[in-house]
Write an enzyme that holds these catalytic residues in place. Structure first.
Site, PDB file in Angstrom:
ATOM      1  CG  HIS A  83       0.477   6.395  -0.401  1.00 21.01           C
ATOM      2  ND1 HIS A  83      -0.601   6.921  -1.084  1.00 21.01           N
ATOM      3  CD2 HIS A  83      -0.048   5.729   0.674  1.00 21.01           C
ATOM      4  CE1 HIS A  83      -1.726   6.593  -0.464  1.00 21.01           C
ATOM      5  NE2 HIS A  83      -1.412   5.867   0.604  1.00 21.01           N
ATOM      6  CG  HIS A 108      -1.707   1.216   1.455  1.00 17.51           C
ATOM      7  ND1 HIS A 108      -3.057   1.284   1.199  1.00 17.51           N
ATOM      8  CD2 HIS A 108      -1.355   2.448   1.919  1.00 17.51           C
ATOM      9  CE1 HIS A 108      -3.493   2.497   1.484  1.00 17.51           C
ATOM     10  NE2 HIS A 108      -2.478   3.228   1.934  1.00 17.51           N
ATOM     11  CD  GLU A 109       1.761   3.579   3.744  1.00 14.70           C
ATOM     12  OE1 GLU A 109       2.078   4.664   3.213  1.00 14.70           O
ATOM     13  OE2 GLU A 109       0.690   3.423   4.367  1.00 14.70           O
TER      14      GLU A 109
END
Length: 427
Positions: free
Chosen positions: A25, A21-22
């Site tokens: 980003h 997920h990170e």
């Protein structure tokens, strides 16, 4: 030992999902020239880290999430707000502290690399990239399982016939008590292996359609079945009784009851079937997230010895325990256990995708909403030829973000305690 191994495997699978997920980003922030100073899995004290270039990569002690640190998340204070910043209001202090933390890593040479300076559409992409990475992982896992292994699909062939009518919340292993009333299917003479051809004069092609028809029916109903190659008509006297709602184990409704369960077969799905199935999963996940506040009484009850429903919310501890239970059970074959573990992991990623889209700070959806509002506001100003209103100051929403964070933390602690003292079990 298998329980422990299963817990560890699933736990590290969850950590990978957080890191994945990170990574979304991180990659998009760097692509748009935003300086990222930290990429961390977990919260609290750092237990391992390594700096590469301008970014420190690491793992922290509390493995309940992750984050990346981008410089300039909030725009600088406007001139007209300078006087108000001296206010002793705790809300103003929260706003100023958030703005200071956002600006503390900014060096003169990085002044042009701040997050708030990017176009709204770029900021939306950066904040959406994390949830989308979870969606990609979920879709990849589900697609591999659905197309390579298949989906357990109920058929119109009878698997088991209920001997009697038991309460809706009775466990699956409960036996019929002496003198119990036979189920309508048992009284009508249904047998395992019967294939239902018609119900109440209507032909059916799927179990889901038949199930809906049974649930809304009552009274005497003719049912045509095929048995040993021959068709015959059975007469069932359907009763109205309380049963769990479809896709729920904790909510009940009064429906028509026959007392059959279908035989399931593995059916490999094509692309259309995969899309439909994942669409249903997303819809159901969104529904369950909306229902989270309603689960608080059940969680409190479970902590103090009440029943813990199978569709109760679970955290990283509860999900890991489920992974251990799946790997250790002897009720299904080894390959089915592995498939189920991957299904659980994909389900977690789907939940992370939907949950992070909620338009609330500090979730990704809150930043997306702020950037979208700025885009609308600037576009409107340009349309009516007014001065550019400038970036939307999400720092002013930090008091609300802190309040939301406290609610999330309290809910997470409630789920954690329930996962420890009264965990969800599958078997």
């Amino acid at each position: 030992m298998l329980v422990v191994v299963g817990i560890l495997i699933f736990f590290f699978g969850l950590l990978f999902s957080i890191a994945w997920h990170e990574l979304g980003h991180l990659a998009t922030a760097k692509m748009f020239g935003v300086k990222v100073t930290e990429y961390m899995v977990g919260f609290g004290r750092t237990i391992w880290s390594r700096k590469k270039g301008e970014t420190e990569y690491g793992v922290k002690l509390i493995p309940f999430g992750g984050y990346i640190r981008m410089i300039g998340m909030f725009p600088p204070q406007k001139d007209e707000e300078m006087g108000r910043s001296a206010s002793s209001s705790p809300f103003r202090a929260m706003i100023d502290d958030a703005r200071q933390m956002s600006a503390e890593d900014i060096k003169p040479e990085d002044a042009h690399r701040q997050f708030y300076q990017r176009s709204p559409w770029k900021r939306i992409i950066v904040m959406m990239a994390g949830p989308v990475m979870n969606l990609i992982l979920a879709v990849g896992i589900f697609s591999a399982i659905l197309m390579g292994h298949g989906l357990n699909t109920p058929t119109l062939t009878v698997s088991t016939v209920s001997e009697c009518v038991l309460p809706a919340d009775a466990p699956d292993t409960q036996k019929c008590p002496p003198g119990a009333k036979p189920s309508p299917a048992a009284a009508a003479g249904f047998k395992p292996g019967d294939r239902i051809v018609e119900f109440n004069g209507k032909p059916f092609h799927t179990w889901d359609e038949l199930q809906l028809e049974i649930r809304k029916s009552h009274g005497t109903v003719p049912v045509v079945v095929e048995r040993d190659g021959h068709r015959q008509t059975l007469t069932a006297d359907l009763m109205q009784t309380e049963r769990p709602k479809l896709n729920s184990t904790s909510e009940y409704e009064t429906v028509g009851f026959l007392g059959l369960s279908p035989t399931s077969v593995l059916v490999k799905q094509d692309i259309g079937g995969v899309a439909d199935t994942i669409g249903e999963f997303v819809s159901l996940t969104a529904q369950k997230i909306v229902e989270l506040p309603q689960r608080i009484p059940d969680l409190v009850s479970a902590i103090f010895g009440g029943e813990r429903h199978k569709d109760s919310p679970v955290g990283i501890v509860g999900a890991s325990r489920l992974g251990g239970e799946v790997l250790a059970t002897d009720q299904i074959a080894v390959d089915e256990r592995i498939i189920l573990m991957f299904n659980l992991l994909a389900g977690v990623n789907l939940s992370l995708f939907v949950f992070n889209l909620l338009p609330l700070l500090p979730l990704d959806g809150g930043h997306v909403a702020g950037a979208a509002w700025e885009w609308i506001r600037r576009s409107f100003a340009k349309l009516v030829k007014r001065p550019d209103p400038g970036p939307f100051d999400t720092a002013r929403l930090m008091p609300l973000a802190y309040a939301v964070s406290l609610v999330f933390i309290a809910y997470s602690l409630l789920v954690l305690v329930a996962d420890i003292v009264n965990p969800v079990t599958l078997y």
